[in-house]
Design a protein around this motif. Sequence first.
Motif, PDB file in Angstrom:
ATOM      1  N   THR A  23       0.825  -1.201   0.000  1.00  0.00           N
ATOM      2  CA  THR A  23       0.000   0.000   0.000  1.00  0.00           C
ATOM      3  C   THR A  23       0.864   1.257   0.000  1.00  0.00           C
ATOM      4  N   TRP A  24       0.551   2.167  -0.888  1.00  0.00           N
ATOM      5  CA  TRP A  24       1.268   3.440  -0.981  1.00  0.00           C
ATOM      6  C   TRP A  24       0.948   4.296   0.225  1.00  0.00           C
ATOM      7  N   LEU A  25       1.981   4.814   0.879  1.00  0.00           N
ATOM      8  CA  LEU A  25       1.795   5.691   2.046  1.00  0.00           C
ATOM      9  C   LEU A  25       2.076   7.145   1.705  1.00  0.00           C
ATOM     10  N   GLY A  26       2.235   7.460   0.431  1.00  0.00           N
ATOM     11  CA  GLY A  26       2.556   8.826   0.004  1.00  0.00           C
ATOM     12  C   GLY A  26       4.041   8.944  -0.294  1.00  0.00           C
ATOM     13  N   GLY A  27       4.388   9.953  -1.060  1.00  0.00           N
ATOM     14  CA  GLY A  27       5.788  10.126  -1.439  1.00  0.00           C
ATOM     15  C   GLY A  27       6.270   8.896  -2.187  1.00  0.00           C
ATOM     16  N   MET A  28       7.386   8.353  -1.718  1.00  0.00           N
ATOM     17  CA  MET A  28       7.953   7.142  -2.322  1.00  0.00           C
ATOM     18  C   MET A  28       7.860   5.959  -1.357  1.00  0.00           C
ATOM     19  N   LYS A  29       6.990   6.077  -0.350  1.00  0.00           N
ATOM     20  CA  LYS A  29       6.934   5.078   0.724  1.00  0.00           C
ATOM     21  C   LYS A  29       5.743   4.141   0.552  1.00  0.00           C
ATOM     22  N   PHE A  30       6.001   2.849   0.833  1.00  0.00           N
ATOM     23  CA  PHE A  30       4.965   1.816   0.780  1.00  0.00           C
ATOM     24  C   PHE A  30       5.055   0.950   2.026  1.00  0.00           C
ATOM     25  N   GLU A  31       3.924   0.350   2.381  1.00  0.00           N
ATOM     26  CA  GLU A  31       3.909  -0.665   3.436  1.00  0.00           C
ATOM     27  C   GLU A  31       3.446  -1.961   2.788  1.00  0.00           C
ATOM     28  N   SER A  32       4.183  -3.043   3.087  1.00  0.00           N
ATOM     29  CA  SER A  32       3.859  -4.342   2.503  1.00  0.00           C
ATOM     30  C   SER A  32       3.594  -5.340   3.623  1.00  0.00           C
ATOM     31  N   THR A  91       4.419  -6.430   8.964  1.00  0.00           N
ATOM     32  CA  THR A  91       4.525  -5.553   7.810  1.00  0.00           C
ATOM     33  C   THR A  91       5.937  -4.995   7.738  1.00  0.00           C
ATOM     34  N   LEU A  92       6.292  -4.509   6.560  1.00  0.00           N
ATOM     35  CA  LEU A  92       7.561  -3.821   6.415  1.00  0.00           C
ATOM     36  C   LEU A  92       7.349  -2.592   5.551  1.00  0.00           C
ATOM     37  N   THR A  93       8.238  -1.628   5.743  1.00  0.00           N
ATOM     38  CA  THR A  93       8.167  -0.382   4.993  1.00  0.00           C
ATOM     39  C   THR A  93       9.224  -0.397   3.900  1.00  0.00           C
ATOM     40  N   ILE A  94       8.811   0.020   2.725  1.00  0.00           N
ATOM     41  CA  ILE A  94       9.697   0.142   1.576  1.00  0.00           C
ATOM     42  C   ILE A  94       9.749   1.621   1.224  1.00  0.00           C
ATOM     43  N   ASP A  95      10.952   2.153   1.009  1.00  0.00           N
ATOM     44  CA  ASP A  95      11.084   3.567   0.651  1.00  0.00           C
ATOM     45  C   ASP A  95      12.344   3.751  -0.176  1.00  0.00           C
ATOM     46  N   ALA A  96      12.307   4.718  -1.050  1.00  0.00           N
ATOM     47  CA  ALA A  96      13.492   5.068  -1.828  1.00  0.00           C
ATOM     48  C   ALA A  96      14.381   5.972  -0.985  1.00  0.00           C
ATOM     49  N   GLY A  97      15.627   6.060  -1.383  1.00  0.00           N
ATOM     50  CA  GLY A  97      16.549   6.971  -0.713  1.00  0.00           C
ATOM     51  C   GLY A  97      16.337   8.399  -1.189  1.00  0.00           C
ATOM     52  N   PRO A  98      16.900   9.367  -0.474  1.00  0.00           N
ATOM     53  CA  PRO A  98      16.756  10.782  -0.851  1.00  0.00           C
ATOM     54  C   PRO A  98      17.207  11.058  -2.293  1.00  0.00           C
ATOM     55  N   GLU A  99      18.222  10.308  -2.764  1.00  0.00           N
ATOM     56  CA  GLU A  99      18.714  10.503  -4.135  1.00  0.00           C
ATOM     57  C   GLU A  99      17.675  10.117  -5.175  1.00  0.00           C
ATOM     58  N   GLY A 145      14.219  10.580  -4.449  1.00  0.00           N
ATOM     59  CA  GLY A 145      12.979  11.259  -4.085  1.00  0.00           C
ATOM     60  C   GLY A 145      12.284  10.705  -2.859  1.00  0.00           C
ATOM     61  N   GLY A 146      12.887   9.749  -2.177  1.00  0.00           N
ATOM     62  CA  GLY A 146      12.287   9.197  -0.963  1.00  0.00           C
ATOM     63  C   GLY A 146      12.909   9.805   0.281  1.00  0.00           C
ATOM     64  N   GLU A 147      12.532   9.271   1.423  1.00  0.00           N
ATOM     65  CA  GLU A 147      13.063   9.759   2.699  1.00  0.00           C
ATOM     66  C   GLU A 147      14.031   8.758   3.325  1.00  0.00           C
ATOM     67  N   GLY A 148      14.246   7.630   2.671  1.00  0.00           N
ATOM     68  CA  GLY A 148      15.140   6.624   3.226  1.00  0.00           C
ATOM     69  C   GLY A 148      14.586   5.978   4.480  1.00  0.00           C
ATOM     70  N   ASP A 149      13.258   5.970   4.588  1.00  0.00           N
ATOM     71  CA  ASP A 149      12.586   5.468   5.790  1.00  0.00           C
ATOM     72  C   ASP A 149      12.272   3.986   5.760  1.00  0.00           C
ATOM     73  N   GLY A 150      12.643   3.325   4.716  1.00  0.00           N
ATOM     74  CA  GLY A 150      12.274   1.916   4.616  1.00  0.00           C
ATOM     75  C   GLY A 150      13.349   1.111   3.929  1.00  0.00           C
ATOM     76  N   LEU A 151      13.033  -0.131   3.703  1.00  0.00           N
ATOM     77  CA  LEU A 151      13.950  -1.050   3.047  1.00  0.00           C
ATOM     78  C   LEU A 151      13.864  -0.870   1.533  1.00  0.00           C
ATOM     79  N   ARG A 152      14.970  -1.119   0.853  1.00  0.00           N
ATOM     80  CA  ARG A 152      15.014  -0.992  -0.606  1.00  0.00           C
ATOM     81  C   ARG A 152      14.612  -2.329  -1.234  1.00  0.00           C
ATOM     82  N   PRO A 153      13.805  -2.293  -2.289  1.00  0.00           N
ATOM     83  CA  PRO A 153      13.296  -3.535  -2.891  1.00  0.00           C
ATOM     84  C   PRO A 153      14.376  -4.514  -3.343  1.00  0.00           C
ATOM     85  N   LYS A 154      15.400  -4.043  -4.051  1.00  0.00           N
ATOM     86  CA  LYS A 154      16.411  -4.990  -4.542  1.00  0.00           C
ATOM     87  C   LYS A 154      17.205  -5.589  -3.388  1.00  0.00           C
TER      88      LYS A 154
END
Length: 140
Positions: free
Chosen positions: A8-17, A24-32, A34-43
């Motif tokens: 589920t999209w939590l806004g920005g680049m963040k998701f909860e799976s 559950t776990l949080t997935i987020d992109a890094g600041p580079e 557009g994310g906040e680096g608040d979660g784990l990276r998919p790869k």
Amino acid sequence: MTNHITTTWLGGMKFESNNPSGKTLTIDAGPESGGEGDGLRPKALMLSALAGCSGLDVASLIKKMKLEVDDFKIDTIANLTEEHPKYYDSVIVEYHFYGANLKEDKLKKAVDLSVEKYCGVMEMFRKFAKLDIQIFYHTK
């Protein structure tokens, strides 16, 4: 058997799976990206899944074989391709066993059984990456 995961999209680049375990776990992109680096990276999560799958096999076999292992870790070092879509084309999986009484032949058998027979994530990785399995024994 099927797995049904909702992400589920939590806004920005963040998701909860979610997970069948109820966690559950949080997935987020890094600041580079557009994310906040608040979660784990998919790869990177794929590498955790690979190590976790094989680690569960090996831990179960350590127990069944009544082996003395003080500590055990798995390092995964993966090469990402340059072109998009970027994917892992080679992965080194390092099994590190620590203890005073390591039975190297039996630990190797446990790793081999996981790598060749039991670990489904390992089998999936084989479809797109060259795997290099390495075992290290650290006696105290």
